[in-house]
Design a protein around this motif. Sequence first.
Motif: not given
Ligand code: NZQ
Length: 388
Positions: A98, A141, A154, A186, A188
């Motif tokens: 992600g 993902t 970030v 997949t 949650p």
């Molecule tokens: O680590 P895994 O085991 O992969 O689990 C992840 C994580 O626990 C799980 N996950 C991801 N894809 C999955 C899945 N679980 C099951 N099936 C899948 N297909 O989801 C959890 C969260 O993932 P994460 O990558 O942390 O979520 P998100 O995409 O929301 O990313 C958050 C981060 O991005 C930053 C946020 O501040 C935070 O640090 N941001 C980045 C931005 C940008 N690049 O422009 C802007 C946003 O405003 C944000 O600030």
Amino acid sequence: MLGNFSYHNPTKLYFGEDSLGFLKDELKNFGSNVLLVYGGGSIKKSGLYDEITAILKDSGKNVAEVSGVMPNPTVDKLREGVKIARESSADLILAVGGGSVCDYSKAVSVSVHCDDDPWEKYYIRFEEPDCEIVPVGCILTMAGTGSEMNGGAVITNHEKHLKIGHVFGDDVMPKFSILNPRYTMTLPKYQMVAGIYDIMNHICEQYFSGEDDNTSDYISEGLMRGLIRASRIAVKDPQDYEARSNIMWTATWALNTLVSRGKSTDWMVHMLGQSVGAYTDATHGMTLAAVSLPYYRYIMPYGLKKFARFATEVWGVSPEGRTDEQLAADGLSAMESWMKELGLVMKLSDLGATEDMIEGIADGTIILDGGYKVLDRDEIVKVLKASM
Ligand code: NZQ
Ligand code: ZN
């Protein structure tokens, strides 16, 4: 549409169920050492890890790995990744996950060939890279952040209680991103809806600024309407491919710099949410959900016309017999009902924030001036208190 701007986005996208098939072709564009970066194990469970490593092997790549990139990646983890990237002479960083994994990979990419400490250089002094940047490719993902097609990275520093984003330029944006909506199935439900709200708020942050008649706002309204519709379907049936696919594509366009053209942009919900994240390590989209309504209700009088337009154009509120004040309030009420329907966290106290953290969260909130009202510190505290 007023203002002067340029527009260029270098990321090549591959979208759809067959998109992983293009990885082999992309890999030909890079050297033989690949650093594979991923999170806490969801890609191993889903089988995606095996598929990708098979493609890397068939392509004759030497593969090093950084695993365990946590949600809200930390500066300590960043330093670990830089070390592994150096030891493996990475020619390409392949991020599979992600926003956290994609952001992290970009932060590593600008730090591998740089002697300075990355936290000090990029997150305190906000300098731009002046060293060789290792190219990044993403296989996404989770839909939400838009990291797959932007320069955002970030990073959280728990010791200093700071979570800071650096938006890098074109040469740090991913060279390519592979977007298969099937991979998001997949997730949650908690993560799915947090991602949906992150998308909505990215659009709002850009929409709630400026007074001119602006094409970016019309694009934003279309994106928001599509997102609301798809989210209602996905929340009832997360396996609805069409809805998940629309959500994923909307996420990319919500934050790939397009809808910010000609806009001053607000971003205060994100500044508040990030500071909350530095204290609680809560899920990014949920931190935004918890502060949004108190913030928007506070600034609404200063951007009344846009909030009234938000009600009619995004939420379908009838303007018949309603004043701008009434419409603006109706629009936010409609958004509130939708947020509750999705099951978002609506209060900071439900994310582990406590009253004694408020002063510190306010100190860590970077105040920006592109929105309808520039808040002072007391107003930040007021909004945070109203979000508890
Ligand atoms: O680590 P895994 O085991 O992969 O689990 C992840 C994580 O626990 C799980 N996950 C991801 N894809 C999955 C899945 N679980 C099951 N099936 C899948 N297909 O989801 C959890 C969260 O993932 P994460 O990558 O942390 O979520 P998100 O995409 O929301 O990313 C958050 C981060 O991005 C930053 C946020 O501040 C935070 O640090 N941001 C980045 C931005 C940008 N690049 O422009 C802007 C946003 O405003 C944000 O600030
Ligand atoms: Zn966000």
